[in-house]
Motif scaffolding. Structure first.
Motif, PDB file in Angstrom:
ATOM      1  N   GLU A   9      51.818  36.706  50.147  1.00 34.55           N
ATOM      2  CA  GLU A   9      52.280  36.099  51.396  1.00 34.55           C
ATOM      3  C   GLU A   9      52.503  34.602  51.245  1.00 34.55           C
ATOM      4  O   GLU A   9      53.448  34.051  51.819  1.00 34.55           O
ATOM      5  CB  GLU A   9      51.261  36.359  52.504  1.00 34.55           C
ATOM      6  N   LYS A  31      41.409  42.547  46.548  1.00 36.28           N
ATOM      7  CA  LYS A  31      42.531  43.206  47.221  1.00 36.28           C
ATOM      8  C   LYS A  31      43.161  42.277  48.258  1.00 36.28           C
ATOM      9  O   LYS A  31      44.386  42.171  48.358  1.00 36.28           O
ATOM     10  CB  LYS A  31      42.056  44.504  47.868  1.00 36.28           C
ATOM     11  N   GLU A  32      42.317  41.603  49.021  1.00 34.09           N
ATOM     12  CA  GLU A  32      42.839  40.631  49.989  1.00 34.09           C
ATOM     13  C   GLU A  32      43.532  39.475  49.291  1.00 34.09           C
ATOM     14  O   GLU A  32      44.582  38.998  49.740  1.00 34.09           O
ATOM     15  CB  GLU A  32      41.698  40.087  50.849  1.00 34.09           C
ATOM     16  N   LYS A  61      47.065  40.360  48.273  1.00 39.66           N
ATOM     17  CA  LYS A  61      47.936  40.404  49.454  1.00 39.66           C
ATOM     18  C   LYS A  61      48.248  38.995  49.957  1.00 39.66           C
ATOM     19  O   LYS A  61      49.401  38.660  50.260  1.00 39.66           O
ATOM     20  CB  LYS A  61      47.245  41.217  50.551  1.00 39.66           C
TER      21      LYS A  61
END
Length: 443
Positions: A265, A257-258, A261
């Motif tokens: 970015e 999940k990180e 993300k």
């Protein structure tokens, strides 16, 4: 098919009952460019059963464990929808574990793999080695410890191999005032004596068991059976009967999940390739699970190939060279001989040295969604040294297997492809093993 209940981590106590129990909301309608098969070609029940991944998983355990596992499943399903629990875990992951961990652009490693035209993939490393305790293990341990508290348990029982899980369990039990008993094989104690010392300093009772992780896992389960009312079995691997594989994967899925993300970015997209080492499969699933439904993302699991010089060499490649059987209470790929007996394993990385693998990874391999390869001991040792000298990062020997596969992967990738390698843990404790492998004139 192997089904030796006398050697299971969840040993036979009375009648063994195979159960197909309630499950994962898994999207089965995806394909992968890198695979010849797709999940749509696999026979799947219209109403998926919990703990079952195709034909893999389930509960193959003694009757005495059916009630405790049912209680654990009920509590797990409850906390998944409990905002208070989720907030407590999120706070602990942020403030105690130190999440989120960086997605590091390894520029010098990227340059190392560029071809003569200056082209090659961009390599990123998911820095799980920077988590408290030095590995990804804390993600699962902190969540399960909070769950144990909610269930009113006062004592945690577990087993460890490389020691990262044992250190994480000991640390979290100190934080939550829980008694902690860690079983560890004598073979692994000799490999990682500093981790044993850390567990003891953190207040855990460390119980040596003759042999390796297999023996330690069996003894820890017997201890749990004798203390079902007060003890909590804190599994650190994504193997075993339902709901254990699902729990461990779910609590480690924060890694993927990180990564999604952070990728958005950094370059405004998702990775093209994910690479992770595979022992029992929990660090790989932690990274992969978030991207299972993304058709464009290749997912590569790298197992321990051992000596790797001949077909007779010992190894730990359950997915690549194993067969389907029942082990540790679940259907999975495992290493067995012609008579269905579990075979010996070997890897320079103790965390990869296991004869079975996650039932969920077994399904993803069977369906063609993930690619599975091996890296031998020397290739992993070389990758360890390479990352140390190029990036100043000291990877665990387990993670070094994933890093080593870049040697074969990078020349086949297009320029600019985004590759994420999961650095599952730190390798400071592996330094003596690596240094002893280096000829004197190379030091």
């Amino acid at each position: 098919m192997a089904c030796n209940y006398n050697t299971l981590c969840f040993p036979c106590v009375g009648k063994v009952v195979p159960i197909e129990p309630l499950t994962l909301n898994t999207n089965l309608n995806y394909t992968s460019k890198s695979c010849t098969k797709t999940l749509s070609t696999v026979s799947v029940e219209k109403n998926p059963i919990a703990g079952k991944f195709g034909s893999f998983g389930g509960k193959f355990v003694a009757e005495v464990l059916m009630s405790p596992l049912a209680e654990l499943e009920s509590e797990f399903n409850s906390v998944l929808h409990d905002n208070e629990f989720k907030m407590e875990v999120a706070t602990a992951l942020r403030d105690y574990v130190g999440r989120e961990t960086p997605l590091y652009h390894a520029q010098k490693l990227t340059d190392y793999y560029k071809n003569i035209n200056g082209e090659g993939p961009e390599i990123y490393i998911k820095r799980e080695d920077l988590s408290h305790g030095g590995s990804y293990k804390m993600n699962n341990v902190i969540a399960q410890a909070i769950l144990a508290k909610r269930m009113g348990r006062k004592r945690v029982i577990t087993a460890t191999s490389a020691g990262h899980h044992g250190v994480a369990a000991a640390a979290v039990c100190a934080k939550f005032s829980l008694d902690c008993t860690v079983f560890i094989g004598t073979k692994d104690m000799l490999r990682k004596p500093s981790n044993v010392q850390l567990m003891e300093l953190l207040g855990a009772q460390v119980k040596p068991v003759d042999g390796s992780f297999q023996a330690a896992a069996s003894e820890s389960t017997k201890e749990w059976i004798n203390n079902l009312e007060t003890g909590y079995y804190l599994a650190g691997t994504a193997v075993g009967p339902h709901p254990i594989p699902t729990m461990v994967r779910e609590f480690n899925s924060v890694i993927g999940k990180e990564t999604r993300k952070q990728a958005m970015e950094k370059w405004g997209g998702i990775p093209d390739v994910l690479v992770a080492c595979v022992g029992t499969g929990c660090n790989a699933l932690g990274l992969f699970h978030e991207f299972v439904g993304d058709k464009s993302v290749r997912m590569i699991g790298v197992e321990g190939g051992g000596g790797g010089t001949s077909t007779g060499d010992l190894h730990s490649a359950s997915l690549v060279r194993g067969e389907v059987g029942v082990y540790h209470g679940a259907m999975c790929y495992l290493l067995q001989d012609g008579e269905g007996q579990i075979t010996k394993t070997h890897s320079v990385a103790s965390g990869l040295e296991f004869p079975g693998v996650s039932p969920e990874l077994s399904f993803l391999k069977e369906s063609g969604r993930i690619e599975c390869y091996t890296v031998n001991d020397q290739e992993a040792l070389d990758a360890y040294k390479r990352l140390c000298r190029l990036e100043g990062i000291v990877p665990a020997l387990e993670a070094s297997h994933a890093l080593a596969y870049l040697e074969k992967l990078c020349p086949m990738l297009p320029d600019g492809a985004k590759v994420v390698v999961n650095c599952s843990g730190t390798g400071y404790n592996d330094a003596p093993t690596v240094l002893n492998s280096i000829p004197v004139n190379e030091n």
